[in-house]
Design a protein around this motif. Structure first.
Motif, short mmCIF file in Angstrom:
data_model
loop_
_atom_site.label_atom_id
_atom_site.label_comp_id
_atom_site.label_asym_id
_atom_site.label_seq_id
_atom_site.Cartn_x
_atom_site.Cartn_y
_atom_site.Cartn_z
N ASP A 77 0.83 -1.20 0.00
CA ASP A 77 0.00 0.00 0.00
C ASP A 77 0.87 1.25 0.00
O ASP A 77 0.51 2.26 -0.59
N HIS A 78 2.03 1.17 0.67
CA HIS A 78 2.96 2.29 0.75
C HIS A 78 4.35 1.83 0.33
O HIS A 78 4.80 0.76 0.74
N HIS B 131 -0.15 4.27 -2.70
CA HIS B 131 0.48 5.39 -2.01
C HIS B 131 1.99 5.40 -2.25
O HIS B 131 2.78 5.60 -1.33
N HIS C 164 5.33 6.99 -2.97
CA HIS C 164 5.83 8.35 -2.81
C HIS C 164 7.30 8.43 -3.19
O HIS C 164 8.04 7.45 -3.11
N GLU D 128 -0.73 15.30 -9.27
CA GLU D 128 -0.35 13.99 -8.76
C GLU D 128 1.13 13.93 -8.43
O GLU D 128 1.53 13.40 -7.37
N ARG E 31 1.75 15.73 -5.16
CA ARG E 31 1.24 15.01 -3.98
C ARG E 31 2.12 13.81 -3.64
O ARG E 31 2.27 13.45 -2.48
N ARG E 32 2.70 13.17 -4.66
CA ARG E 32 3.56 12.02 -4.39
C ARG E 32 4.88 12.44 -3.73
O ARG E 32 5.61 11.58 -3.23
N THR F 35 2.12 15.24 0.03
CA THR F 35 1.01 14.74 0.83
C THR F 35 1.16 13.27 1.18
O THR F 35 0.94 12.86 2.34
N LEU F 36 1.52 12.43 0.21
CA LEU F 36 1.58 10.99 0.47
C LEU F 36 2.67 10.62 1.47
O LEU F 36 2.42 9.81 2.37
N ASP G 116 1.36 11.65 4.84
CA ASP G 116 0.33 10.73 5.30
C ASP G 116 0.93 9.44 5.85
O ASP G 116 0.43 8.87 6.83
N TRP G 117 1.98 8.93 5.22
CA TRP G 117 2.62 7.69 5.69
C TRP G 117 3.12 7.87 7.12
O TRP G 117 3.05 6.93 7.93
#
Length: 374
Positions: free
Chosen positions: A234-235, A259, A261, A321, A324-325, A328-329, A332-333
């Motif tokens: 997922d990450h 997700h 990044h 995108e 955000r990679r 934000t991502l 978030d992790w």
């Protein structure tokens, strides 16, 4: 002790990347964002106002190797701030216990006395020492067996936010369980584990360090960590310098891992001319945009996040995108809700890019970086 002066109000006008899309309008802030006003647009136009980048894997920059102390961490954080990184995790190399303890003490010192004009230090990323000695990549040969007590002692010295380990070196999951208990993001890397081992660790919530590099590969008959990551992660982090991973593999990972990044994995040569540098106890050389050991092995990168943004857009990712990679991502992790995004109440870590995606201005906590000395 006197309180710091409040950050004076500021406003920036342009196409602003918010959590819900682009707004053509004005962002108002002090040290935090106070309001965003304007109209929603589908197709942005310059100037672009983006959230500050969050780099969770960085060893150095500006000639500084972060294993050498707090001054080097601050120097590297200043270099990367000028390229859009507003928050970061200083990252260790695999090293003897005393060296890693000194590194964590230096991270703690930087967090206790933050400097203006440098990227926020969010804690540390320990890359090793519990990695596979047969998959070191450019890591120095100082691997160690799992030691949950040592990890707890290190975590008392400085916030460890991420730790890279090889799951086959921790067969009873004692180290992994300790990471989860300490709220450390466990990431799989420098590993020769098989598909089943990787799949189990991913199911338990692990992420992946520099996807495709220093790990058992994707294969249609004898699959390893890279294949398990594409199927189940997922990450994961990836190095978009177009040297560590070729464009098609980046696009495949983008399609497979929700997700994914970007990180720089930058070493001391980032932002510097070609020549010799240090990576922990290794001597490395920068040449033709890459950092390498004497035998040609890639040794981290010379990447900065503004270049990573342009690389991802050049691969066909929409600007929103791609940004955000890199912001934000990764935030978030880590569970960081106040950085890596432009929304009222968030830290005013803001980037201004022109039509060519050249970085024009960097604000950290509402303060523009001071001009470079000449």
């Amino acid at each position: 002790m006197t309180s710091p002066e409040p950050t004076p109000p500021r406003s920036l006008t342009g196409c602003i990347l918010t959590e819900t899309g682009w707004i053509d309008g004005t962002l108002h802030c002090g040290d935090r964002i106070t309001a965003i006003e304007g109209e929603t647009v589908e197709t942005p136009a310059a100037p672009y106002i983006l959230p500050g980048f969050v780099d969770l894997h960085v060893h150095g920059g500006g000639g500084h190797d972060m294993m050498t102390g707090a001054g080097a961490i601050r120097g590297a954080a200043a270099l990367h701030a000028r390229h859009g990184t507003t928050a970061m995790l200083p990252t260790s190399v695999t090293a003897p216990t005393a060296d890693l303890s000194a590194f964590l003490s230096a991270v703690a010192a930087c967090m206790d006395r933050p400097d203006p004009g440098v990227a926020r230090i969010l804690g540390a990323h320990l890359e090793g020492p519990v990695i596979n000695p047969h998959k070191l990549g450019a890591q120095p040969p100082h691997t160690a067996p799992p030691d949950p007590d040592q990890l707890r002692a290190w975590a008392a010295m400085a916030p460890i936010r991420v730790m890279t380990f090889a799951p086959e070196m921790d067969p009873g999951h004692a180290l992994e369980d300790t990471m989860h208990a300490l709220d450390i993001r466990a990431q799989l890397g420098h590993s020769l584990c098989d598909y089943a081992t990787a799949r189990g660790a991913l199911a338990r919530g692990c992420g992946v360090t520099h996807l495709f590099n220093a790990m058992s590969p994707l294969s249609h008959r004898d699959n390893g960590l890279a294949g398990a990551a594409l199927a189940h992660a997922d990450h994961a982090e990836i190095i978009p310098d177009l040297i560590h991973v070729e464009p098609g593999a980046i696009l495949a990972a983008r399609r497979a891992i929700p997700h994914l990044h970007g990180v720089t994995d930058a070493t001391a040569g980032a932002g510097m001319p070609d020549g010799p540098y240090q990576l922990g106890r290794h001597a490395v050389t920068k040449a033709r945009g890459a950092m390498r050991l004497d035998d040609g092995t890639l040794a981290g990168s010379a990447l900065t996040m503004d270049v990573a943004l342009r690389n991802l857009v050049g691969l066909g990712l929409p600007l929103a995108e791609a940004a955000r990679r890199l912001s934000t991502l990764p935030a978030d992790w880590l569970g960081e809700a106040e950085i890596g995004r432009l929304t009222p109440g968030a830290q005013a870590d803001v980037l201004h890019f022109d039509r060519d995606l050249a970085l024009v201005d960097v604000m950290i906590g509402g303060q523009s970086l001071p001009p470079e000395e000449t």
